[in-house]
Design an enzyme around this catalytic site. Structure first.
Site, PDB file in Angstrom:
ATOM      1  N   ILE A  78       1.408 -14.021  -2.425  1.00  0.00           N
ATOM      2  CA  ILE A  78       2.307 -13.839  -1.286  1.00  0.00           C
ATOM      3  C   ILE A  78       2.321 -12.351  -0.994  1.00  0.00           C
ATOM      4  O   ILE A  78       2.569 -11.531  -1.887  1.00  0.00           O
ATOM      5  CB  ILE A  78       3.723 -14.372  -1.586  1.00  0.00           C
ATOM      6  CG1 ILE A  78       4.664 -14.100  -0.393  1.00  0.00           C
ATOM      7  CG2 ILE A  78       4.286 -13.826  -2.871  1.00  0.00           C
ATOM      8  CD1 ILE A  78       6.040 -14.737  -0.570  1.00  0.00           C
ATOM      9  N   SER A  79       1.988 -11.970   0.232  1.00  0.00           N
ATOM     10  CA  SER A  79       1.858 -10.555   0.583  1.00  0.00           C
ATOM     11  C   SER A  79       3.179  -9.821   0.427  1.00  0.00           C
ATOM     12  O   SER A  79       4.258 -10.414   0.564  1.00  0.00           O
ATOM     13  CB  SER A  79       1.363 -10.405   2.024  1.00  0.00           C
ATOM     14  OG  SER A  79       0.059 -10.924   2.169  1.00  0.00           O
ATOM     15  N   GLN A  80       3.081  -8.522   0.159  1.00  0.00           N
ATOM     16  CA  GLN A  80       4.288  -7.723   0.044  1.00  0.00           C
ATOM     17  C   GLN A  80       5.003  -7.666   1.392  1.00  0.00           C
ATOM     18  O   GLN A  80       4.376  -7.724   2.455  1.00  0.00           O
ATOM     19  CB  GLN A  80       3.947  -6.322  -0.449  1.00  0.00           C
ATOM     20  CG  GLN A  80       3.103  -5.500   0.500  1.00  0.00           C
ATOM     21  CD  GLN A  80       2.577  -4.245  -0.153  1.00  0.00           C
ATOM     22  OE1 GLN A  80       1.451  -4.208  -0.617  1.00  0.00           O
ATOM     23  NE2 GLN A  80       3.385  -3.201  -0.164  1.00  0.00           N
TER      24      GLN A  80
END
Length: 658
Positions: free
Chosen positions: A61-63
């Site tokens: 999950i992207s920052q």
């Protein structure tokens, strides 16, 4: 209980607004979408840290900042139709759905797509359509799209996605080799014309598909063109280090001698090269540049025994052997003993006022207090004791493995033990202070003990549960102790500080500060002594280290795993230079290339290589965290002191009691 609303607001302020995200629609979407609903069970408390989290299948999950940046740069507007490639957890699609009219998202892993759909349904986000398939070919029947966002890095921009972009639409995609890409914004001007804008360096998982990377790594397309790599730039800027006993080693650090404070770090508490290097630098600063304070990350009363020895002061009325508590090897080791003997010899010909002293900053006797907590809990509630042992062993500023915290397992009996444990810690402190009074402590000792009494109970209660508040209180007091020692030694006094990288690297430029509101000595030194503090970090690629597996367990010699791809350590290793000093002020191009946050490794007294990525890595911006960096590619463990190390002729007053 975690206040997720507060965590979201802190994320918006710290990770988004301060870093330039301005679009009110994007900020509002980030405010209302619960990121904790898109992470795996047990990871909820990390949901609002600005870091990527694993979601399985080699995906993350992207920052939050990257999600916000891509959404803002894609210029998503209310009423838009948007395509997202790489559904993953579903978080980015959820953000887009709070702005756009319709969101279409493609995921090649069926299980991830199914989980994301369930999350959307539970939250009532009914304007998101999910498809399992090859994202590089897009979703042509749903287009054209006002915006396309791709959450994976391709070797170039897929032609299918460009063709599905509406006139005036924007495509945001990472482009470049697998290990590092450039975030590109593609705008469709007319049927055949596209404008490109480079938004900066990023690192995404690979975009697999017909118009991306092939699944079989042996068929990867080579990148076109070539620029100088980070390892090449590091090799050019590196200043090789001579042997520790070569006077040239210390001279390399003369550039920092005009500072009042020189802070020397370490990436672990059990690496011989870090101690020997700090000793060589400190000898030079004391002998040639008038430094008279060596302040270390150790308990005040233990270091005071060593200070009496090195400054030829009378022994206390009740002599004690220092550094007997876990982790004994951190200061009871051959490397420290050699430095202590040198310091005593150096002071022998000096007048009393000019002698260099050895001071402990950790006035709270944290290790002794934790030992008291564990001993009590082991006796009255072994299950609570096991939980506490895990927490104390792992709850560090770089720790990202929630499963080791045991917060969910905190029992009622654990909370009921609080009063008794705090009382035990106070009794421990009372005994310590009584021994100090009977030994005739000087004014500085008395002042430190008075400070301890004033805040001991608050500290012990905070320490019992651990967390950011405990860390902040401890580092603030270590910094205040340093200031008291400086004042006691006179207005011109200069100090060398030995502590872990997590204490001496500016916390504001690491996950510690940006995600957890934690501060440290390095940050406080820069704030209170502007332009007078030099922060120097130390690190390694592999080798061996002295460390334990749990708090209070035996020391082991453990193999250090080779550093992770993409980390600062791997870039330094790939430079091919075995040991060097890197002064960030001397090469602007390299400094700029290193500014983008990357993974940095932290090993404390606990090392768990089996969970290394989550247990010992955090994101940081190295050139902002430190002024310079010392590198040893392969390192060895410290030699712990024991009876077998006693040499002939050692005086009975030798502080380590051998």
């Amino acid at each position: 209980m975690i206040d997720f609303s507060h965590a979201r607001e802190r994320m918006i302020l710290s990770h988004l607004s301060r870093r330039g995200i301005r679009d009110p629609d994007v900020l509002e979407a980030m405010r209302i979408v619960p990121r904790e609903a898109f992470v795996g069970p047990g990871f909820e408390e990390f949901a609002y840290e600005d870091s990527a989290l694993s979601i399985g299948h080699g995906q993350t999950i992207s920052q939050p900042f990257i999600v916000a940046l891509m959404t803002e740069k894609a210029e998503v507007q209310p009423g838009d139709t948007v395509l997202e490639i790489g559904t993953g957890s579903g978080y980015a699609a959820a953000i887009l759905s709070r702005i756009a009219a319709d969101v279409y998202t493609v995921e090649r892993h069926a299980r991830l797509a199914e989980t994301a759909e369930r999350r959307f349904a539970k939250l009532g986000y009914d304007n998101i359509s999910v498809r399992v398939g090859d994202g590089t070919t897009g979703w042509p029947e749903a287009g054209p799209f006002d915006a396309i966002l791709v959450a994976a890095g391709g070797p170039d921009v897929p032609q299918a996605l460009k063709e599905q972009l509406d006139l005036g639409g924007h495509l945001v995609i990472p482009v470049g080799p697998r290990d590092e890409q450039r975030l590109m914004k593609i705008t469709r001007v007319n049927a055949a014309t596209f404008e490109e804008h480079d938004l900066g360096g990023v690192r995404f998982v690979p975009l697999i598909g017909e118009q991306g990377w092939q699944e079989d790594k042996s068929q990867l397309r080579p990148k076109a063109g070539r620029t100088r790599t980070l390892p090449e730039l590091i090799a050019e800027a590196a200043e090789p280090l001579p042997e520790f006993d070569d006077p040239a080693f210390g001279r390399l650090f003369d550039r920092f001698a005009e500072r009042r404070l020189v802070l020397l770090g370490e990436a672990s508490h059990g690496t011989s090269e870090f101690y020997r290097a700090r000793a060589a630098i400190t000898r030079r600063l004391i002998e040639t540049h008038g430094f008279t304070i060596v302040a270390v990350e150790a308990d005040w009363p233990d270091a005071a025994v060593v200070d009496r020895y090195v400054r030829h002061r009378p022994p206390s009325a009740r002599p004690q052997v220092p550094f007997q508590r876990f982790p004994t090897w951190m200061w009871r080791n051959r490397e420290v003993m050699d430095f202590v003997e040198w310091l005593r010899s150096h002071n022998e010909e000096k007048d009393e006022a000019s002698r260099a002293g050895f001071y402990g900053l950790d006035i709270y006797n944290m290790s002794g207090s934790i030992a008291a907590v564990l001993a009590y809990l082991d006796k009255v509630d072994p299950q609570a004791g096991a939980i506490a042992r895990q927490r104390y062993g792992c709850l560090t500023p770089w720790q990202n493995e929630p499963s080791t915290y045991g917060r969910a397992a905190l029992s009622k009996s654990f909370r009921e033990c609080e009063e008794a444990v705090v009382r035990q810690c106070r009794e421990l402190l009372d005994k310590q202070l009584k021994a100090g009074r009977e030994s005739g402590d000087d004014l500085l000792d008395a002042a430190q003990n008075a400070r301890l009494v004033a805040s001991a109970e608050k500290y012990y209660r905070i320490m019992y549960y651990a967390g950011a508040e405990s860390w902040n209180m401890r580092d603030t007091h270590m910094f205040e102790t340093l200031r008291h020692v400086l004042n006691a030694r006179g207005s011109g006094a200069k100090a060398v500080v030995w502590a872990h990288n997590s204490h001496i690297g500016d916390a504001r430029h690491t996950d510690m500060g940006t995600a957890r509101d934690e501060l440290n000595i390095g940050q406080l030194c820069r704030e209170h002594f502007p332009d007078e503090a030099a922060l120097i970090g130390f690190d390694t690629h592999d080798g061996q280290v002295a460390a334990a597996s749990d708090w209070g367990s035996d020391m082991e010699v453990k193999a250090i795993r080779p550093s992770l791809n993409g980390s600062y350590e791997r870039h330094f290793h790939d430079s091919g230079v075995g040991r060097f000093l890197l002064d960030f002020s001397r090469d602007r191009e390299l400094r700029d290339r290193l500014l983008e946050p990357k993974l940095e490794r932290f090993i404390g007294v606990i090392y768990r290589p089996e969970t290394e990525r989550l247990s010992h890595y955090a994101h940081a911006s190295l050139p902002r965290q430190f002024d310079a960096f010392v590198w040893f590619d392969k390192t060895s463990p410290v030699i712990p002191l024991g009876p077998e190390h006693v040499g002939p002729g050692l005086p009975e007053t030798f502080p380590f009691g051998l």
